[in-house]
Motif scaffolding. Structure first.
Motif, PDB file in Angstrom:
ATOM      1  N   GLN A 152      53.288  39.211  54.738  1.00 33.67           N
ATOM      2  CA  GLN A 152      52.199  39.523  55.361  1.00 33.67           C
ATOM      3  C   GLN A 152      50.867  38.767  54.825  1.00 33.67           C
ATOM      4  OE1 GLN A 152      51.732  41.761  57.801  1.00 33.67           O
ATOM      5  NE2 GLN A 152      53.976  41.954  57.708  1.00 33.67           N
ATOM      6  N   ASP A 316      54.216  50.167  61.389  1.00 31.20           N
ATOM      7  CA  ASP A 316      55.084  49.238  62.164  1.00 31.20           C
ATOM      8  C   ASP A 316      54.778  48.362  63.174  1.00 31.20           C
ATOM      9  OD1 ASP A 316      56.943  50.189  60.341  1.00 31.20           O
ATOM     10  OD2 ASP A 316      57.751  51.932  61.686  1.00 31.20           O
ATOM     11  N   ASP A 317      53.749  49.165  64.004  1.00 30.85           N
ATOM     12  CA  ASP A 317      53.158  48.204  65.108  1.00 30.85           C
ATOM     13  C   ASP A 317      52.511  46.980  64.614  1.00 30.85           C
ATOM     14  OD1 ASP A 317      54.362  50.116  66.908  1.00 30.85           O
ATOM     15  OD2 ASP A 317      52.523  51.311  67.031  1.00 30.85           O
ATOM     16  N   LEU A 318      51.809  47.192  63.767  1.00 35.26           N
ATOM     17  CA  LEU A 318      51.014  45.976  63.170  1.00 35.26           C
ATOM     18  C   LEU A 318      51.956  45.006  62.642  1.00 35.26           C
ATOM     19  CD1 LEU A 318      48.222  47.681  60.977  1.00 35.26           C
ATOM     20  CD2 LEU A 318      47.870  46.286  63.155  1.00 35.26           C
ATOM     21  N   ARG A 319      53.081  45.240  62.064  1.00 33.17           N
ATOM     22  CA  ARG A 319      53.935  44.189  61.835  1.00 33.17           C
ATOM     23  C   ARG A 319      54.883  43.589  62.722  1.00 33.17           C
ATOM     24  NH1 ARG A 319      52.102  46.317  57.857  1.00 33.17           N
ATOM     25  NH2 ARG A 319      52.338  46.130  55.827  1.00 33.17           N
ATOM     26  N   LYS A 320      54.829  44.287  63.897  1.00 35.50           N
ATOM     27  CA  LYS A 320      55.538  43.922  65.195  1.00 35.50           C
ATOM     28  C   LYS A 320      54.830  42.886  65.854  1.00 35.50           C
ATOM     29  CE  LYS A 320      58.564  47.911  65.935  1.00 35.50           C
ATOM     30  NZ  LYS A 320      58.668  48.909  66.901  1.00 35.50           N
ATOM     31  N   GLU A 321      53.392  43.188  65.718  1.00 32.34           N
ATOM     32  CA  GLU A 321      52.358  42.291  66.451  1.00 32.34           C
ATOM     33  C   GLU A 321      52.241  40.688  65.515  1.00 32.34           C
ATOM     34  OE1 GLU A 321      48.651  44.224  66.456  1.00 32.34           O
ATOM     35  OE2 GLU A 321      49.387  45.775  67.785  1.00 32.34           O
ATOM     36  N   LYS A 322      52.557  40.902  64.404  1.00 34.35           N
ATOM     37  CA  LYS A 322      52.178  39.896  63.653  1.00 34.35           C
ATOM     38  C   LYS A 322      53.732  39.077  63.534  1.00 34.35           C
ATOM     39  CE  LYS A 322      50.240  38.546  59.374  1.00 34.35           C
ATOM     40  NZ  LYS A 322      49.531  39.167  57.823  1.00 34.35           N
TER      41      LYS A 322
END
Length: 323
Positions: A152, A316-322
């Motif tokens: 991150q 989890d959604d934020l990490r998938k986007e990144k």
């Protein structure tokens, strides 16, 4: 290791904290307080807390606060740490404002929502308790936390040379001369570290310019200016930046390493200042899940568990986007 504790009905605790005995009734319902003869009922407060988004979050925060207070009570070290911070702030204000120090400090505290320095000190102690809560989780899950942190934040070791200027937009002849001299030296075989130890005006001079591991949580923007921070977070390993105009001078940056294992070794000792505690706004929910709580009210339990579940899904959604 999971710990068991009795949270109980949060509403009942609120009644105790409000100073009510819990024995006053209105048609069989608990009265929390009365305003102009109109009773405020515990059931009404609970309805507001359990239905609105802000109320649900307040309910979670309340339970979290109780969990932290129970498991991480205030220590003498926390009190001493907070006292040192307060003393340093007061000293800085006296040095900067002289006779106006008290007035300026009172104004700053008021604008931040604190009644006085004692209230601010209490908030520092609470922050230290919160840090201990997160620190325990990070230590127990260090490898997993570090892997996420490295992905991150892209942390790196950074060194810095500062050429101080009264007005960076209009430097004096001496300031210009020093800046040009450093520029010339950086084109020679002389090491960045040696140049920093001889010419830098930053506090890191004694460390040969080394400012350690930096990432988006390091606060470089506040210390040196937004352009310095932007460059530091994007500079490749082994590269030296051009002169960057900052808040009170010009800066040269040198990314000494982005090596994962080297960064991991540096951060292995987790203390309250570790970036691993602050890079992830959702870590509080991860840490919260490691405690086994016993609830006296099923609806409160469902509300709290839903908040945690939805928050971790958002993470989890934020990490998938990144990715």
């Amino acid at each position: 290791m999971k710990q068991k504790r009795l949270v109980g009905l949060a509403l009942a605790s609120m009644i105790v904290l409000s100073g009510c005995s819990g024995t006053v009734k209105d048609n069989g319902k608990d009265v929390v307080a009365s305003i102009d003869g109109k009773n405020i009922l515990a059931d009404d407060i609970y309805t507001n807390l359990s239905t609105s988004a802000s109320g649900k979050q307040a309910l979670f925060t309340y339970v979290l606060d109780q969990l932290i207070r129970e498991n991480f009570p205030v220590t003498d070290d926390m009190k001493e740490n907070a006292s040192e911070i307060v003393t340093n702030i007061e000293t800085n204000y006296k040095n900067q404002y002289g006779d106006e120090a008290d007035t300026q400090l009172e104004s700053a505290l008021a604008s931040s929502g604190y009644e006085d320095m004692s209230a601010y000190k209490d908030s520092l102690i609470q922050s230290l308790q919160y840090s201990e809560f997160l620190k325990k989780y990070v230590k127990a899950n260090f490898d997993e936390v570090f892997e996420d942190y490295y992905k991150q934040e892209s942390p790196r070791f950074m060194s810095l040379i500062k050429i101080s200027m009264t007005d960076p937009d209009s430097p004096t002849d001496d300031e210009k001369e020093k800046l040009e001299e450093v520029k010339s030296l950086l084109k020679t075989n002389k090491s960045f570290a040696d140049i920093a130890s001889e010419y830098s005006d930053d506090d890191s001079k004694s460390a040969k310019g080394n400012i350690g591991v930096i990432d988006s949580t390091s606060g470089l923007k506040n210390l040196y200016g937004s352009d310095v921070e932007k460059t530091a977070l994007s500079l490749s390993q082994g590269k030296v930046s051009e002169a960057i105009k900052g808040s009170d001078g010009y800066y040269f940056l040198y990314c000494t390493s982005t090596d994962k294992e080297k960064v991991k070794s540096e951060l292995k000792t987790v203390d309250v200042d570790s970036p691993l505690l602050v890079y992830d706004d959702y870590m509080v929910y991860l840490a919260f899940k490691t405690y086994e709580l016993k609830y006296s009210d099923e609806e409160i339990q469902n509300t709290i568990q839903k908040i945690v579940k939805e928050s971790l899904e958002a993470r989890d959604d934020l990490r998938k986007e990144k990715a």
